[in-house]
Each structure stands twice: as structure tokens, then as C-alpha cells.
Design an enzyme around this catalytic site. Structure first.
Site, PDB file in Angstrom:
ATOM      1  N   LYS A 213      23.679  10.415  65.555  1.00 56.02           N
ATOM      2  CA  LYS A 213      23.189  11.209  64.421  1.00 56.02           C
ATOM      3  C   LYS A 213      24.143  12.383  64.223  1.00 56.02           C
ATOM      4  O   LYS A 213      24.157  13.325  65.013  1.00 56.02           O
ATOM      5  CB  LYS A 213      21.761  11.709  64.664  1.00 56.02           C
ATOM      6  CG  LYS A 213      21.157  12.366  63.438  1.00 56.02           C
ATOM      7  CD  LYS A 213      19.736  12.823  63.680  1.00 56.02           C
ATOM      8  CE  LYS A 213      19.094  13.295  62.370  1.00 56.02           C
ATOM      9  NZ  LYS A 213      19.910  14.284  61.639  1.00 56.02           N
ATOM     10  N   ARG A 218      24.301  14.320  54.043  1.00 54.87           N
ATOM     11  CA  ARG A 218      24.094  12.928  53.629  1.00 54.87           C
ATOM     12  C   ARG A 218      24.804  12.673  52.301  1.00 54.87           C
ATOM     13  O   ARG A 218      24.730  13.478  51.367  1.00 54.87           O
ATOM     14  CB  ARG A 218      22.592  12.672  53.475  1.00 54.87           C
ATOM     15  CG  ARG A 218      22.192  11.218  53.176  1.00 54.87           C
ATOM     16  CD  ARG A 218      22.151  10.398  54.435  1.00 54.87           C
ATOM     17  NE  ARG A 218      21.607   9.067  54.192  1.00 54.87           N
ATOM     18  CZ  ARG A 218      20.338   8.720  54.398  1.00 54.87           C
ATOM     19  NH1 ARG A 218      19.457   9.622  54.820  1.00 54.87           N
ATOM     20  NH2 ARG A 218      19.934   7.480  54.182  1.00 54.87           N
ATOM     21  N   ARG A 233      21.931  13.615  49.208  1.00 50.92           N
ATOM     22  CA  ARG A 233      20.633  12.996  49.488  1.00 50.92           C
ATOM     23  C   ARG A 233      19.653  13.258  48.348  1.00 50.92           C
ATOM     24  O   ARG A 233      18.722  12.498  48.135  1.00 50.92           O
ATOM     25  CB  ARG A 233      20.066  13.482  50.812  1.00 50.92           C
ATOM     26  CG  ARG A 233      19.527  14.895  50.778  1.00 50.92           C
ATOM     27  CD  ARG A 233      18.572  15.191  51.931  1.00 50.92           C
ATOM     28  NE  ARG A 233      19.246  15.111  53.213  1.00 50.92           N
ATOM     29  CZ  ARG A 233      18.776  14.409  54.232  1.00 50.92           C
ATOM     30  NH1 ARG A 233      17.670  13.720  54.117  1.00 50.92           N
ATOM     31  NH2 ARG A 233      19.405  14.404  55.379  1.00 50.92           N
ATOM     32  N   GLU A 262      27.363   9.955  55.952  1.00 47.48           N
ATOM     33  CA  GLU A 262      27.385  11.403  56.129  1.00 47.48           C
ATOM     34  C   GLU A 262      28.809  11.896  55.928  1.00 47.48           C
ATOM     35  O   GLU A 262      29.774  11.168  56.177  1.00 47.48           O
ATOM     36  CB  GLU A 262      26.927  11.790  57.543  1.00 47.48           C
ATOM     37  CG  GLU A 262      25.520  11.403  57.897  1.00 47.48           C
ATOM     38  CD  GLU A 262      24.544  12.541  57.671  1.00 47.48           C
ATOM     39  OE1 GLU A 262      24.980  13.694  57.558  1.00 47.48           O
ATOM     40  OE2 GLU A 262      23.330  12.255  57.605  1.00 47.48           O
ATOM     41  N   PHE A 297      27.220   4.399  57.540  1.00 49.86           N
ATOM     42  CA  PHE A 297      26.359   3.639  58.446  1.00 49.86           C
ATOM     43  C   PHE A 297      25.605   2.517  57.744  1.00 49.86           C
ATOM     44  O   PHE A 297      24.902   1.748  58.398  1.00 49.86           O
ATOM     45  CB  PHE A 297      25.368   4.551  59.170  1.00 49.86           C
ATOM     46  CG  PHE A 297      24.507   5.395  58.267  1.00 49.86           C
ATOM     47  CD1 PHE A 297      23.427   4.854  57.587  1.00 49.86           C
ATOM     48  CD2 PHE A 297      24.782   6.741  58.110  1.00 49.86           C
ATOM     49  CE1 PHE A 297      22.626   5.630  56.764  1.00 49.86           C
ATOM     50  CE2 PHE A 297      23.978   7.531  57.287  1.00 49.86           C
ATOM     51  CZ  PHE A 297      22.903   6.970  56.610  1.00 49.86           C
ATOM     52  N   ARG A 369      10.119   7.075  54.542  1.00 52.59           N
ATOM     53  CA  ARG A 369      10.318   7.596  55.899  1.00 52.59           C
ATOM     54  C   ARG A 369       9.373   6.808  56.801  1.00 52.59           C
ATOM     55  O   ARG A 369       8.236   7.209  57.041  1.00 52.59           O
ATOM     56  CB  ARG A 369      10.007   9.096  55.956  1.00 52.59           C
ATOM     57  CG  ARG A 369      10.428   9.757  57.270  1.00 52.59           C
ATOM     58  CD  ARG A 369       9.945  11.185  57.339  1.00 52.59           C
ATOM     59  NE  ARG A 369      10.527  12.063  56.359  1.00 52.59           N
ATOM     60  CZ  ARG A 369      11.719  12.661  56.466  1.00 52.59           C
ATOM     61  NH1 ARG A 369      12.439  12.460  57.556  1.00 52.59           N
ATOM     62  NH2 ARG A 369      12.178  13.451  55.530  1.00 52.59           N
ATOM     63  N   LYS A 375      14.680   9.102  64.265  1.00 52.70           N
ATOM     64  CA  LYS A 375      15.682  10.037  64.774  1.00 52.70           C
ATOM     65  C   LYS A 375      15.194  10.656  66.087  1.00 52.70           C
ATOM     66  O   LYS A 375      14.003  10.915  66.266  1.00 52.70           O
ATOM     67  CB  LYS A 375      15.982  11.124  63.740  1.00 52.70           C
ATOM     68  CG  LYS A 375      14.777  11.923  63.292  1.00 52.70           C
ATOM     69  CD  LYS A 375      15.139  12.875  62.162  1.00 52.70           C
ATOM     70  CE  LYS A 375      13.894  13.612  61.666  1.00 52.70           C
ATOM     71  NZ  LYS A 375      14.194  14.504  60.516  1.00 52.70           N
TER      72      LYS A 375
END
Length: 508
Positions: A213, A218, A233, A262, A297, A369, A375
Site C-alpha cells: 500500500k 490515487r 480518486r 497511485e 495495480f 468499499r 487495507k
């Protein structure tokens, strides 16, 4: 067809505030949307408290100083309000404050007492909250008599609640299902829930991907030939300040692609610089944003093929074919929790903040989410929203100091934010000066030494744990909370939910 009046929407808003029943709220929203006719796009966004205009640049003081007698008869239409908000959003340069005051004066003069109250909340952004937008999605589904999952997916892909409401009411399910990925149009990003440990996440998922992470910003990158668009984001276009990301994307041997990742400032030792330095570079339009390295990613589209519904295993394979390892976030597929903990240790050793554990069979659930991504950080942190601030005393006299912290209230029948506690820890003099100016600009009203603010500023809080408490309405309180940083890259509806905070307390 004449434009729909604002008054019925105001009445619906009042009814929403008077009931705690989610089913009744959905029914009220559905009725209001059906009654809005061709203006359903505006009705949906106003009920969600998120009008199409992003920034109106109007503060509480401007509203407070208006001296306008209300109208006695409701004549204001949704189109009238939209035109006024557009004028507020586009006013700029010398004399812009006078222009805004003139626009507001005319708008409020045409509004009844109830409509003026509604406009106060709409203009100041006080109704803007993710839970309310979620109810509007349910209301759209009920009004158009289409499955909620179809509406939700369309919102994810269109990233425009008003447009989806219009499509649903005019074209039904077929129109919504026709909404797809569009190169150059941002997609709501998939989000990660919080897990107390890597071991807990891996044990729950079985074989999983454990990915570093990074402590960056983002980004979502859309490439169509030589044309590249970079979004944050929050789906703001930051292409102009992302030259390094654009160059990496243009060098990829693919014609059309959408990538998720990111962007990060990396030092000469290949270790990440401080987050605030990355964000400072990212926000520096004049400096061009040079010096930020993109790390990807996920991939959502490749040369005409949408990959949203493909499992992560397939998306990872496609990403490895397209993007060089130096621009991919390090990760490993593990089935042993100890292996996962080893990836976390490696990430921390290289200066990163933790890992994200991902289910191999999970599709890309844009805007969600859920449990498919979790995370893990060694220091427990939460992203919360500042609800109010207290004037400091002693050495901090003259500064706004103690901040009131809120989580998204996702309890059944609730909405908005619920207070979890306060903190004045972790604030340097520089932070105190910044937050004093910031929160005075968000002020709505005062109660003694407490300055209440619009719930717009997200702050990352580190804490030692969660404890039960009768002092706060959520039934829990934060232990030894301290400010890590303010998160200007996150919207309030992206803050952590009360259920997430409770799970931390229970070890879930």
C-alpha cells in the site's frame, strides 16, 4: 413542457428529514423524482445535496449577510436554481464577489421561506453526504421500477447521478444497462475496507494477493492512442499536472487502456518521500507535477475489451503484459498468513504504509468499499470528517484547535455523520494556522467557543483503539486519537463508516 417547481422538492426534503424509516425515505425520493418530469436530473442531484456545479465559492458569511425578503408564492423552478448555481460557479476575477451576491440576491428574492432554507443547505454543501446519495440510488430504482443493482452499476460507470436518474426515467432498464466504460470518462474507483491484520484477511479469503500500500495519490489513467487523461480518486482531471504519468502511459504498447494506480514522489534511495510532499507536488499546477512516478495495480479495459467483471487473477495477468515491473506495485499471491505478514514487513521496510489484501476471484466493483479488498496498516488509522472545531486556550489562544471527528453513519435509518470524539494532538503550529483559516471558511454557526463547520474536510487520524462510550451518539469513542494529516484528496463520503470503526474495536 414547463420546468418543474422547486417547492415540491423542498417539501420532499422536509419529509425526508422528518422520518428515520429508510423505506419511507426511498418512497419519498421516488415520488419526488417521478414528479420532476424532464428535470429529474436536477431533482436527483439536489436531493443528494450534490448539484452538478462542483465549486460555488460561497461561504456562510455571504449567505448570512443577505438581506432579502422571501417570496410569498412559490414560483422558483429547478432550472432557475440551476442557472443561478452555474452563474455562481463561473463567476471569477475582479468583482466576482459582487456578481455572486447579486445572483444570490435575485435567487433568494424569488424563494419562499422554506425554499430559502433549502437553498442555504444546497449552496453551502451541508446536505452533501454519501449515505443520502445511496438513498437516491434506491429512489431512482423505485421510481423507474428497475433493479437497484442495475442503477448502482450505471452510477459507478457514468459517475453522474443526475444522468443516471434521467436515463432510468426515460429509458428504463435497457438505457441503464447500455451504460458502459467510456475511455476518457472517469469510473468510480474500487475502495478497500479495513482489516486488523494480514493474517485475518488471508485466513478469510484463502489464497489472496497481498499488495504493497503506497502512501501516494490515487490516479486513474485513460489512454486512447496518444491521448491520455489522468483522473484523481474524486474524478478530477489532473492531466496537466501529471506529465510523468502521461509519458509512461504513452510509452505503453497498447492502443486503448484504462489503468488504476497511485502516483508517488520517490527519493534517490527509491524510498517514498513524505505524503505531504507528494501531494504538494501533485497540486502544484505551476510546477507541472514533474517528479511523480506512477505505479499501477489494476487494469479495467484493454483495446476494446472491458475487464470490470473479470476476476483479479485475469486482470493481474493482463496488467503484467502491459506495464513494466518498475511501474507496477509489488505484490505476491499467498495462501499462508505468515507469507502475507512477510509481504507487509517488506513493504514497511521499504518505507510504505502497509498492504492491501485482495481476493483473487473478485471483479472490479467500482465505487464499492467491500470485503474483496482490505487495507492493513500497522498503525490503526481512520479517515474521518471534521464536524466542528473549538477555539484553543493558553498557547493555542487565537487558533482553532480541538477538532470534532465524525464517521459516515451507516446504521439503518441513519444518514450523515456521527461524532466519535475530539482531538487536539498531533498538530504543529503550521497545522494550527492552516486549519484555523480552513475551518473559518467552512463555518456554519457558533455555539460558544465551538465553531460548527460544513462536513467537507477529511482528516486521517491515528489511534490506539476503540472503546464503548455513552458520551457520543455512535456508542463508541476513539482512544488516544491524533492527527496524521489532512486528506484533501478524499471527499467526505469516502470517509470510514461507523461499522468499520466498530469492527476495529471488536477485532473484526
Amino acid at each position: 413542457m414547463s420546468s418543474a417547481l422547486l417547492a415540491p422538492l423542498v417539501a420532499a426534503s422536509d419529509r425526508l428529514g422528518a422520518t428515520s424509516s429508510r423505506n419511507e425515505k426511498v418512497a419519498i425520493i421516488a415520488e419526488a423524482l417521478r414528479g420532476a418530469g424532464e428535470d429529474v436530473r436536477l431533482a436527483a442531484t439536489y436531493l443528494a445535496g450534490d448539484p452538478p456545479q462542483d465549486r460555488l465559492e460561497v461561504g456562510w458569511a455571504t449567505i448570512r449577510d443577505l438581506d432579502v425578503a422571501p417570496a410569498t408564492t412559490p414560483t422558483l423552478s429547478l432550472v432557475d436554481v440551476d442557472a443561478a448555481l452555474e452563474a455562481l460557479a463561473t463567476a471569477g476575477g475582479t468583482g466576482s464577489r459582487g456578481v455572486r451576491v447579486g445572483v444570490l440576491t435575485d435567487l433568494y428574492a424569488a424563494a419562499t421561506v422554506a425554499e430559502q432554507s433549502f437553498l442555504n443547505h444546497l449552496v453551502l454543501g451541508e446536505m452533501r453526504q454519501g449515505a443520502l446519495a445511496g438513498l437516491v440510488v434506491k429512489g431512482i430504482a423505485a421510481a423507474a421500477q428497475v433493479p437497484e443493482t442495475v442503477v448502482r452499476r450505471a452510477v459507478m460507470l457514468a459517475a453522474d447521478l443526475g444522468e443516471v436518474a434521467s436515463l432510468a426515467m426515460t429509458g428504463g432498464r435497457a438505457a441503464l444497462e447500455a451504460v458502459g466504460l467510456v475511455l476518457g470518462r472517469g469510473v468510480q474507483p474500487m475502495l478497500a475496507a479495513t482489516s486488523p491484520s494480514v493474517a485475518a484477511a488471508v485466513e478469510d479469503m484463502g489464497t489472496a494477493v497481498v499488495e504493497w500500500k503506497l502512501d501516494g495519490a490515487r490516479i486513474q489513467v485513460h489512454k486512447d492512442g496518444s491521448d491520455v487523461v489522468v483522473y484523481t480518486r474524486n474524478l478530477n482531471d489532473v492531466t496537466a499536472r501529471s506529465p510523468d504519468t502521461v509519458a509512461v502511459a504513452q510509452a505503453l504498447e497498447v492502443e486503448r487502456v484504462i489503468l488504476d494506480g497511485e502516483v508517488l514522489a520517490v527519493g534517490a534511495d527509491d524510498r517514498p518521500v513524505a505524503f505531504q510532499d507528494t501531494m504538494s507536488t501533485f497540486s502544484n499546477i505551476a510546477g507541472g507535477g514533474s517528479g511523480l512516478t506512477p505505479f499501477f495495480f489494476d487494469v479495467l479495459h484493454v483495446d476494446g475489451e472491458d475487464l470490470l467483471d473479470a476476476p483479479l487473477t485475469e486482470r493481474r495477468a493482463r496488467l503484467a503484459e502491459l506495464v513494466d515491473e518498475r511501474n507496477r506495485i509489488p505484490s505476491a499471491v499467498v495462501s499462508d498468513p505468515e507469507e502475507g505478514e512477510g509481504v507487509l514487513a517488506d513493504a514497511l521496510e521499504h518505507g510504505h504504509e502497509g498492504v492491501v489484501v485482495k481476493a483473487l476471484d473478485a471483479p472490479y466493483a467500482a465505487g464499492r468499499r467491500g470485503k474483496a479488498w482490505r487495507k492493513v496498516k500497522p498503525v490503526r488509522t481512520l479517515d474521518l470528517v471534521v464536524l466542528a472545531v473549538e477555539w484553543g486556550s493558553g498557547r493555542r489562544r487565537g487558533w482553532l484547535s480541538n477538532i470534532h471527528l465524525g464517521a459516515v453513519d451507516d446504521r439503518p435509518g441513519h444518514e450523515g455523520f456521527v461524532m466519535l470524539g475530539k482531538t487536539f494532538k498531533g498538530m504543529t503550529d503550521e497545522v494550527l494556522a492552516w486549519q484555523t483559516e480552513r475551518f473559518l471558511s467552512l463555518e456554519t454557526h457558533r455555539d460558544g467557543h465551538v465553531v460548527h463547520v460544513r462536513p467537507e474536510q477529511v482528516v486521517e487520524i491515528a489511534l490506539d483503539g476503540i472503546q464503548t462510550s455513552r458520551r457520543y451518539p455512535g456508542g463508541i469513542a476513539l482512544r488516544f486519537a491524533r492527527v496524521v494529516r489532512y486528506r484533501d484528496d478524499k471527499d467526505p463520503d469516502q470517509a470510514d463508516a461507523l461499522s468499520t470503526v466498530r469492527a476495529l474495536g471488536s477485532g473484526g
